[in-house]
Design a protein around this motif. Structure first.
Motif, PDB file in Angstrom:
ATOM      1  N   TYR A 221       0.782  -1.266  -0.181  1.00 27.35           N
ATOM      2  CA  TYR A 221      -0.059  -0.012  -0.113  1.00 27.35           C
ATOM      3  C   TYR A 221       0.732   1.427   0.105  1.00 27.35           C
ATOM      4  CZ  TYR A 221      -3.501  -3.323   0.472  1.00 27.35           C
ATOM      5  OH  TYR A 221      -4.319  -4.754   0.072  1.00 27.35           O
ATOM      6  N   LEU A 222       1.566   1.345  -0.874  1.00 26.67           N
ATOM      7  CA  LEU A 222       2.905   2.319  -1.088  1.00 26.67           C
ATOM      8  C   LEU A 222       2.399   3.102  -2.577  1.00 26.67           C
ATOM      9  CD1 LEU A 222       5.895   0.593  -0.105  1.00 26.67           C
ATOM     10  CD2 LEU A 222       4.596   2.117   1.319  1.00 26.67           C
ATOM     11  N   ASN A 223       2.960   4.383  -2.856  1.00 20.95           N
ATOM     12  CA  ASN A 223       2.919   4.911  -3.988  1.00 20.95           C
ATOM     13  C   ASN A 223       3.435   4.113  -5.190  1.00 20.95           C
ATOM     14  OD1 ASN A 223       1.728   7.586  -3.643  1.00 20.95           O
ATOM     15  ND2 ASN A 223       3.435   8.210  -2.633  1.00 20.95           N
TER      16      ASN A 223
ATOM     17  N   TYR B  53      -6.405   9.092  -0.142  1.00 19.54           N
ATOM     18  CA  TYR B  53      -6.264  10.186   0.823  1.00 19.54           C
ATOM     19  C   TYR B  53      -6.408   9.539   2.041  1.00 19.54           C
ATOM     20  CZ  TYR B  53      -7.418  12.988  -3.188  1.00 19.54           C
ATOM     21  OH  TYR B  53      -7.116  13.754  -4.718  1.00 19.54           O
ATOM     22  N   VAL B  54      -5.412   9.947   3.018  1.00 12.91           N
ATOM     23  CA  VAL B  54      -5.240   9.318   4.278  1.00 12.91           C
ATOM     24  C   VAL B  54      -4.565  10.419   5.151  1.00 12.91           C
ATOM     25  CG1 VAL B  54      -5.073   6.964   3.623  1.00 12.91           C
ATOM     26  CG2 VAL B  54      -3.205   8.307   3.888  1.00 12.91           C
ATOM     27  N   ARG B  55      -4.530  10.278   6.405  1.00 11.23           N
ATOM     28  CA  ARG B  55      -4.094  11.316   7.385  1.00 11.23           C
ATOM     29  C   ARG B  55      -2.545  10.939   7.368  1.00 11.23           C
ATOM     30  NH1 ARG B  55      -8.021  14.062  10.075  1.00 11.23           N
ATOM     31  NH2 ARG B  55      -9.971  13.026  10.357  1.00 11.23           N
ATOM     32  N   PRO B  56      -1.776  12.002   7.725  1.00  9.82           N
ATOM     33  CA  PRO B  56      -0.279  11.722   7.515  1.00  9.82           C
ATOM     34  C   PRO B  56      -0.033  10.611   8.580  1.00  9.82           C
ATOM     35  CG  PRO B  56      -0.665  14.230   7.720  1.00  9.82           C
ATOM     36  CD  PRO B  56      -2.010  13.343   8.073  1.00  9.82           C
TER      37      PRO B  56
ATOM     38  N   LYS C 195      -3.925   0.107   7.889  1.00 15.33           N
ATOM     39  CA  LYS C 195      -4.956   0.964   7.879  1.00 15.33           C
ATOM     40  C   LYS C 195      -5.440   1.311   6.223  1.00 15.33           C
ATOM     41  CE  LYS C 195      -8.085   3.873   9.216  1.00 15.33           C
ATOM     42  NZ  LYS C 195      -9.321   3.243   9.904  1.00 15.33           N
ATOM     43  N   ARG C 196      -4.175   1.572   5.739  1.00 16.37           N
ATOM     44  CA  ARG C 196      -4.539   2.002   4.058  1.00 16.37           C
ATOM     45  C   ARG C 196      -5.098   0.807   3.417  1.00 16.37           C
ATOM     46  NH1 ARG C 196       1.298   4.325   2.592  1.00 16.37           N
ATOM     47  NH2 ARG C 196       1.362   6.170   4.037  1.00 16.37           N
TER      48      ARG C 196
END
Length: 189
Positions: A74-76, A110-113, A119-120
């Protein structure tokens, strides 16, 4: 649970209150399991397993030769599938509730920092589940008409080894959202 050894193949044996023998070979490693009626003794189950040995080996070979996807992090720029098409994941951090947007060839998450990978994953799986719940009624309606059947209930669940199940008597269907939504083709809709 008992185990049988057939050469280098281990067979897990579960005896329970059923009528018929069920032989399964599970991905990705080719684990073998036999569910047998309580009335069958272990020698009979062994003979049954030996009679199916060539099929078991064929299934195990098929699983070993299948290309495997690497575990998702779950990375870019990581590839994810939606409706049979590959999208690149784009992680966008912002101080707001999670959100997912589908853009041309990307899934924007879109996620919190400092949101952790688990969680992603949970957010993306929840999104897949909701998309299947939206898409399923039109697909079900199409196939109900073609097959002259009707469905009472459709549920969505995460399953490890199945695409879905159907209870014909109760007219219920259970769909695996992880497989279904990532692989289903737009042309089916």
């Amino acid at each position: 649970m008992e185990q049988l050894m057939l050469g280098d193949i281990t067979v897990d044996v579960v005896q329970k209150d059923i009528k018929n023998v069920h032989l399964s070979v599970y991905p990705p490693t080719g684990r073998v399991r036999i569910a047998a009626p309580l009335r069958m003794n272990l020698d009979t189950i062994r003979i049954y397993a030996i009679s199916k040995l060539s099929w078991i080996k064929q299934q195990q070979t098929k699983f070993r030769e299948q290309p495997r996807e690497t575990p998702r992090e779950y990375l870019n720029k990581e590839g994810h599938y939606y409706l049979g098409k590959r999208y690149l994941l784009t992680i966008i951090e912002r101080d707001a509730p999670p959100q997912i947007k589908l853009r041309h060839s990307t899934i924007e998450l879109y996620v919190r920092p400092d949101t952790e990978a688990q969680k992603r994953k949970d957010i993306l799986e929840s999104w897949y589940r909701e998309r299947l719940k939206e898409l399923a009624p039109s697909i079900i309606e199409k196939w109900e008409d073609k097959m002259s059947v009707s469905l009472n209930e459709f549920q969505v669940k995460k399953m490890k080894t199945k695409w879905g199940t159907c209870n014909c008597d109760a007219k219920n269907m259970l769909g695996n959202y992880l497989w279904s939504i990532s692989q289903i083709r737009c042309s089916m809709i």
